[in-house]
Design an enzyme around this catalytic site. Structure first.
Site, mmCIF file in Angstrom:
data_model
loop_
_atom_site.group_PDB
_atom_site.id
_atom_site.type_symbol
_atom_site.label_atom_id
_atom_site.label_comp_id
_atom_site.label_asym_id
_atom_site.label_seq_id
_atom_site.Cartn_x
_atom_site.Cartn_y
_atom_site.Cartn_z
ATOM 1 N N LYS A 150 2.258 4.395 5.948
ATOM 2 C CA LYS A 150 3.401 3.555 5.565
ATOM 3 C C LYS A 150 4.243 3.319 6.787
ATOM 4 O O LYS A 150 4.236 4.123 7.720
ATOM 5 C CB LYS A 150 4.249 4.269 4.504
ATOM 6 C CG LYS A 150 5.115 3.341 3.686
ATOM 7 C CD LYS A 150 4.328 2.742 2.539
ATOM 8 C CE LYS A 150 5.179 1.950 1.589
ATOM 9 N NZ LYS A 150 4.500 1.779 0.300
HETATM 10 N N1 GLU Z 1 3.384 -1.508 -0.615
HETATM 11 C C1 GLU Z 1 2.402 -1.481 -1.649
HETATM 12 C C2 GLU Z 1 2.276 -0.077 -2.225
HETATM 13 O O1 GLU Z 1 3.197 0.693 -2.162
HETATM 14 C C3 GLU Z 1 1.067 -2.084 -1.216
HETATM 15 C C4 GLU Z 1 0.386 -1.382 -0.077
HETATM 16 C C5 GLU Z 1 -0.839 -2.129 0.417
HETATM 17 O O2 GLU Z 1 -1.213 -3.127 -0.159
HETATM 18 O O3 GLU Z 1 -1.388 -1.665 1.411
HETATM 19 O O4 GLU Z 1 1.310 0.278 -2.821
#
Ligand code: GLU
Length: 425
Positions: free
Chosen positions: A115
């Site tokens: 992240k």
């Molecule tokens: N931000 C989204 C999540 O928390 C999507 C992450 C992604 O598609 O890599 O799952």
């Protein structure tokens, strides 16, 4: 282990990483001999903290703090979104990366967990400034991301335009167009049909599957949704399209309710035009705090982490909580909901539709062959239902919550990969 043994983590701000650690501790007794490797999940593999300097529109220079955390890469490249929000912190990005590890493994996607984030309020910048922040941040984290290393995507405060800038910046730096470096891109740049609404669609699928197994039909059900962005807004729309009544909505500025059901397309149009639900005439304003005790069948927290506190959990009058946000329920609140017999479908399952279609986007980019929206939605359904079935069954077998069951399945996969790969050197 406690947080203090990670010397880089600010002990004054342990949340939400402390919640993630507690969730990991709860699953450890269910992992048999694999528990030997559990410490792996309590410390991120790699953390990059970057300075993001830009020239502001008025000519001054400003610096912002950015992060990319790769929590675990045992099962594949890092995968997870990038958040632009004033509350972004190392602890938050670490927890969000950890939840991505669990989510990707629980769904069987061939990824680790990662992240990123920049601590800014995106609404306080011009479009040109946001572009400069995004491009500089991307360049700074360029040493750890890549189509086979770590693949960012949108999260709170970022969108397909952010992904277009990230893809372009990375591509310029490596000297060729690398569309697979991020997902959630515009369709014209190798994005996938269905990606934008995939998280909200997945939330609905998870709710429907939970309702089917616990005798709470969607048709006629009352739904309350916190957060009216890309997750909450779309989930609300799909609930309504399937015959549910969305009786309450809350965003950062307004709480509104209408027992007869809110006209979601009208509310979406209002929010698009005014930036918030505030001033929407199709429902009555409600006190912010009363939102937590409105009667409903489905309660969908789709805003930020830590929203469902013990105090709010003891007042909630819902049958099923479907977590659209990441980490909305604290572990202590989880216990209260469990005691009160309120079923919780956890984030790592309920909001996994987004990253599942991100996976499809990444696969399509690699093969330069693009699927129809019907095909994408059908594959999304089948992956979500398969994961839901396996997790539900695990919860019955072990007599644990759906969250713990999801963590058991995910940790088994991650730690088995860890064990089979072995420690290097
Ligand atoms: N931000 C989204 C999540 O928390 C999507 C992450 C992604 O598609 O890599 O799952």
């Amino acid at each position: 282990m406690n947080n203090s043994s990670l010397s880089y983590l600010d002990p004054a701000r342990p949340e939400p990483w402390a919640s993630f650690i507690e969730q990991i501790d709860r699953v450890a007794p269910h992992l048999g001999s694999l528990a030997h490797w559990i410490e792996t999940l309590k410390r991120p593999k790699r953390i990059l903290i970057v300075d993001v300097p830009i020239v502001r529109d008025d000519g001054t220079i400003a610096h912002y703090e950015g992060y990319r955390v790769q929590h675990n890469l045992s099962r594949g490249p890092g995968k997870g979104g990038v958040r632009f929000h004033p509350h972004v912190s190392l602890s938050e990005v670490m927890a969000l990366a950890g939840w991505m590890t669990i989510k990707n493994a629980a769904l069987g996607l061939p990824y680790g967990g990662a992240k990123g984030g920049v601590r800014i309020d995106p609404r306080a910048f011009s479009r040109a400034e946001l572009e400069r922040i995004t491009r500089r941040y991307t360049s700074e984290i360029g040493i750890v991301i890549g189509p086979d290393k770590d693949i960012p995507a949108p999260d709170v405060g970022t969108n397909e335009q952010t992904m277009a800038w990230m893809m372009d910046t990375y591509s310029m730096n490596v000297g060729h167009t690398a569309s697979g470096v991020v997902t959630g891109k515009p369709i014209a740049l190798g994005g996938s049909l269905g990606r934008q609404e995939a998280t909200g669609r997945g939330v609905f699928i998870a709710a429907r599957e939970a309702g089917r197994r616990s005798g709470v039909p969607i048709s006629g059900a009352r739904v309350a949704v916190q957060g009216f962005g890309n997750v909450g807004g779309i989930a609300a729309r799909i609930f309504r399209e399937n015959g549910a009544k969305v009786v309450a909505l809350q965003d950062a500025e307004a709480t509104i309710a209408n027992p007869a059901g809110i006209d979601i397309p009208a509310a979406l149009a209002h929010a698009a035009a005014h930036g918030s639900l505030s001033g929407f005439f199709g429902a009555e304003p409600v006190r912010e705090d009363d939102f937590w005790q409105l009667e409903c069948e489905y309660f969908v927290p789709a805003a930020l982490e830590g929203q469902l506190t013990p105090q709010r959990a003891s007042r909630l009058r819902a049958r099923i909580v479907v977590e659209g946000a990441n980490g909305p329920t604290t572990p202590a609140a989880d216990d209260i909901l469990h005691e009160r017999n309120i079923l919780v479908i956890p984030d790592v399952l309920a909001n996994a539709g987004g990253v599942t279609v991100s996976y499809f986007e990444w696969v399509q980019d690699f093969s330069s062959f693009f699927w129809s929206e019907e095909e994408i939605n059908a594959r999304l359904e089948s992956i979500m239902i398969k994961a839901f079935d396996a997790i539900w069954q695990m919860a019955q077998e072990r007599k644990v919550s759906i969250r713990t069951a999801a963590f058991i399945i995910a940790c088994q996969r991650v730690l088995a990969a860890r064990e089979q790969r072995g420690l290097y050197p």
